[in-house]
Design a protein around this motif. Structure first.
Motif, mmCIF file in Angstrom:
data_model
loop_
_atom_site.group_PDB
_atom_site.id
_atom_site.type_symbol
_atom_site.label_atom_id
_atom_site.label_comp_id
_atom_site.label_asym_id
_atom_site.label_seq_id
_atom_site.Cartn_x
_atom_site.Cartn_y
_atom_site.Cartn_z
ATOM 1 N N PHE A 128 41.037 -32.318 46.121
ATOM 2 C CA PHE A 128 40.671 -32.433 44.709
ATOM 3 C C PHE A 128 41.063 -31.151 43.987
ATOM 4 C CE2 PHE A 128 37.254 -35.949 44.361
ATOM 5 C CZ PHE A 128 37.916 -36.731 45.303
ATOM 6 N N LEU A 129 41.726 -31.317 42.840
ATOM 7 C CA LEU A 129 42.213 -30.192 42.043
ATOM 8 C C LEU A 129 41.536 -30.219 40.683
ATOM 9 C CD1 LEU A 129 45.976 -30.876 42.819
ATOM 10 C CD2 LEU A 129 44.477 -29.315 44.064
ATOM 11 N N ARG A 130 41.056 -29.045 40.230
ATOM 12 C CA ARG A 130 40.323 -28.947 38.957
ATOM 13 C C ARG A 130 39.174 -29.962 38.917
ATOM 14 N NH1 ARG A 130 45.025 -28.091 34.268
ATOM 15 N NH2 ARG A 130 45.817 -26.100 35.050
ATOM 16 N N SER A 131 38.420 -29.980 39.997
ATOM 17 C CA SER A 131 37.353 -30.972 40.135
ATOM 18 C C SER A 131 36.082 -30.551 39.425
ATOM 19 C CB SER A 131 37.033 -31.190 41.618
ATOM 20 O OG SER A 131 35.988 -32.126 41.780
ATOM 21 N N SER A 132 35.394 -31.518 38.841
ATOM 22 C CA SER A 132 34.036 -31.289 38.349
ATOM 23 C C SER A 132 33.080 -31.337 39.532
ATOM 24 C CB SER A 132 33.649 -32.361 37.331
ATOM 25 O OG SER A 132 33.487 -33.620 37.973
ATOM 26 N N GLU A 133 31.850 -30.943 39.321
ATOM 27 C CA GLU A 133 30.846 -30.985 40.384
ATOM 28 C C GLU A 133 30.638 -32.413 40.897
ATOM 29 O OE1 GLU A 133 28.198 -29.338 43.123
ATOM 30 O OE2 GLU A 133 29.535 -28.287 41.732
ATOM 31 N N ALA A 134 30.813 -33.384 40.028
ATOM 32 C CA ALA A 134 30.617 -34.783 40.402
ATOM 33 C C ALA A 134 31.885 -35.438 40.941
ATOM 34 C CB ALA A 134 30.097 -35.574 39.207
ATOM 35 N N GLY A 135 32.982 -34.684 41.032
ATOM 36 C CA GLY A 135 34.178 -35.218 41.663
ATOM 37 C C GLY A 135 35.163 -35.898 40.754
ATOM 38 N N SER A 136 35.168 -35.578 39.471
ATOM 39 C CA SER A 136 36.227 -36.037 38.575
ATOM 40 C C SER A 136 37.368 -35.043 38.691
ATOM 41 C CB SER A 136 35.713 -36.110 37.134
ATOM 42 O OG SER A 136 36.765 -36.400 36.243
ATOM 43 N N ALA A 137 38.543 -35.519 39.155
ATOM 44 C CA ALA A 137 39.584 -34.559 39.522
ATOM 45 C C ALA A 137 40.954 -35.208 39.614
ATOM 46 C CB ALA A 137 39.239 -33.926 40.865
ATOM 47 N N TYR A 138 41.982 -34.350 39.576
ATOM 48 C CA TYR A 138 43.302 -34.725 40.069
ATOM 49 C C TYR A 138 43.195 -34.689 41.599
ATOM 50 C CZ TYR A 138 44.914 -33.408 35.342
ATOM 51 O OH TYR A 138 45.096 -33.299 33.989
ATOM 52 N N GLN A 139 43.794 -35.668 42.275
ATOM 53 C CA GLN A 139 43.634 -35.732 43.731
ATOM 54 C C GLN A 139 44.974 -35.958 44.439
ATOM 55 O OE1 GLN A 139 41.634 -38.488 47.273
ATOM 56 N NE2 GLN A 139 41.255 -38.991 45.136
ATOM 57 N N VAL A 140 45.196 -35.180 45.493
ATOM 58 C CA VAL A 140 46.300 -35.432 46.414
ATOM 59 C C VAL A 140 45.731 -36.236 47.573
ATOM 60 C CG1 VAL A 140 48.050 -34.435 47.923
ATOM 61 C CG2 VAL A 140 47.466 -33.294 45.764
ATOM 62 N N GLU A 141 46.199 -37.460 47.734
ATOM 63 C CA GLU A 141 45.662 -38.365 48.744
ATOM 64 C C GLU A 141 46.055 -37.931 50.147
ATOM 65 O OE1 GLU A 141 43.965 -42.536 49.129
ATOM 66 O OE2 GLU A 141 43.474 -40.547 48.330
ATOM 67 N N LEU A 142 45.109 -38.085 51.101
ATOM 68 C CA LEU A 142 45.343 -37.802 52.513
ATOM 69 C C LEU A 142 44.862 -39.005 53.319
ATOM 70 C CD1 LEU A 142 44.047 -34.100 52.755
ATOM 71 C CD2 LEU A 142 46.445 -34.842 52.659
ATOM 72 N N VAL A 143 45.784 -39.854 53.706
ATOM 73 C CA VAL A 143 45.455 -41.038 54.507
ATOM 74 C C VAL A 143 46.557 -41.214 55.542
ATOM 75 C CG1 VAL A 143 44.904 -43.490 54.510
ATOM 76 C CG2 VAL A 143 44.422 -42.132 52.483
ATOM 77 N N GLN A 144 46.278 -40.810 56.777
ATOM 78 C CA GLN A 144 47.312 -40.960 57.799
ATOM 79 C C GLN A 144 47.644 -42.438 57.965
ATOM 80 O OE1 GLN A 144 47.818 -38.286 61.201
ATOM 81 N NE2 GLN A 144 47.229 -40.009 62.471
ATOM 82 N N GLY A 145 48.911 -42.755 57.878
ATOM 83 C CA GLY A 145 49.333 -44.143 57.934
ATOM 84 C C GLY A 145 49.265 -44.834 56.586
ATOM 85 N N GLY A 146 48.957 -44.061 55.512
ATOM 86 C CA GLY A 146 48.823 -44.649 54.186
ATOM 87 C C GLY A 146 49.594 -43.870 53.147
ATOM 88 N N SER A 147 48.948 -43.643 51.992
ATOM 89 C CA SER A 147 49.656 -43.060 50.838
ATOM 90 C C SER A 147 49.466 -41.549 50.736
ATOM 91 C CB SER A 147 49.174 -43.737 49.555
ATOM 92 O OG SER A 147 47.754 -43.671 49.449
ATOM 93 N N THR A 148 49.527 -40.852 51.838
ATOM 94 C CA THR A 148 49.409 -39.398 51.829
ATOM 95 C C THR A 148 50.469 -38.774 50.921
ATOM 96 O OG1 THR A 148 48.435 -39.252 54.034
ATOM 97 C CG2 THR A 148 49.635 -37.324 53.251
ATOM 98 N N GLY A 149 50.052 -37.803 50.115
ATOM 99 C CA GLY A 149 50.963 -37.110 49.214
ATOM 100 C C GLY A 149 51.001 -37.680 47.818
ATOM 101 N N GLN A 150 50.329 -38.800 47.588
ATOM 102 C CA GLN A 150 50.261 -39.378 46.242
ATOM 103 C C GLN A 150 49.330 -38.545 45.370
ATOM 104 O OE1 GLN A 150 48.729 -43.377 46.180
ATOM 105 N NE2 GLN A 150 48.950 -43.604 43.967
ATOM 106 N N LEU A 151 49.721 -38.317 44.121
ATOM 107 C CA LEU A 151 48.834 -37.669 43.151
ATOM 108 C C LEU A 151 48.218 -38.759 42.295
ATOM 109 C CD1 LEU A 151 47.788 -34.973 41.873
ATOM 110 C CD2 LEU A 151 49.617 -35.255 40.182
#
Length: 240
Positions: free
Chosen positions: A109-132
């Protein structure tokens, strides 16, 4: 009766093993890009905390192994969370190494609020890792999931480096040293016009699937708790 005090000195063999251990430890701690500052000390969770308000759990566990790996584990199974820096960051380059067991979900999570509103780089092995993508945030553009078939190391540590710069941020992602995506967002998508936030490590779900039979032949729908998600060598370089 005379007693003779005998002092045993380490053999060359023992000393060699000690030296190897010291060198290995130094190598691990030195494995960050020049100009970056560690934000995880490899020994404690100082400077980090679990969000108490994020929607996918608030009771996860963060532990540190003797070889300097930050492990995030659900507690109880099914309840994850978001592990956040205490400090707020705006413009930066972030570097870390992550081990994502198969069939688990995490994210940076990038520039995240305390509640988790954020830009996110996905990490899912076997999935969409690297997606923003956006987490509780309507993202203007984002970065599609790259083809990591010749880059990603299965069941091992992989390096992720992200540069985020500007109020309407330009985001660049490298995985294992290869540039996998870049975007200039047309505007700041953060809620309320805020610019900046915390770095977050997502503990979303951890699942492994049991074989349908001892002879193989597919996977059953029986789920059991998975392995922890591991992070190490977390470092940042703040930009003007």
């Amino acid at each position: 009766m005379r007693f003779q005090l005998s002092v045993r000195t380490p053999s060359a063999w023992t000393a060699g093993f000690v030296l190897m251990g010291v060198l290995a430890s130094a190598s691990l701690r030195a494995d960050i890009p020049p100009g970056f500052t560690r934000i995880f000390d490899g020994k404690t969770t100082k400077g980090w905390h679990f969000s108490g308000t994020v929607h996918h759990g608030t009771t996860g566990i963060a532990t540190v192994t003797k070889d300097g790996v930050l492990q995030l584990t659900q507690r109880p199974f099914g309840q994850g969370g978001l592990f956040l820096t205490d400090k707020i960051y705006k413009n930066f380059e972030l570097y870390l190494e992550v081990r994502v067991p198969f069939s688990t979900n995490s994210g940076i999570f990038l520039r995240s609020s305390e509640a988790g509103s954020a830009y996110q780089v996905e990490l899912v092995q076997g999935g969409s890792t690297g997606q923003l993508l956006g987490e509780n945030l309507r993202l203007s553009q984002g970065i599609p999931a790259p083809d990591l078939s010749n880059i990603w190391k299965t069941d091992d540590f992989n390096s992720v480096r992200v540069r985020m710069d500007g109020d309407a941020p330009r985001v660049t992602i490298w995985i294992n040293g290869t540039k996998t995506g870049e975007v200039q967002e047309p505007r700041n998508d953060q809620v309320g016009g805020v610019v900046g936030g915390r770095i977050g490590l997502q503990l979303h779900w951890l699942v492994t699937y049991e074989p349908a039979s001892v002879s193989g032949g597919g996977m059953s729908n029986t789920m059991k708790p998975g392995h922890p998600i591991g992070f190490r060598n977390i470092a940042i370089k703040e930009l003007p």
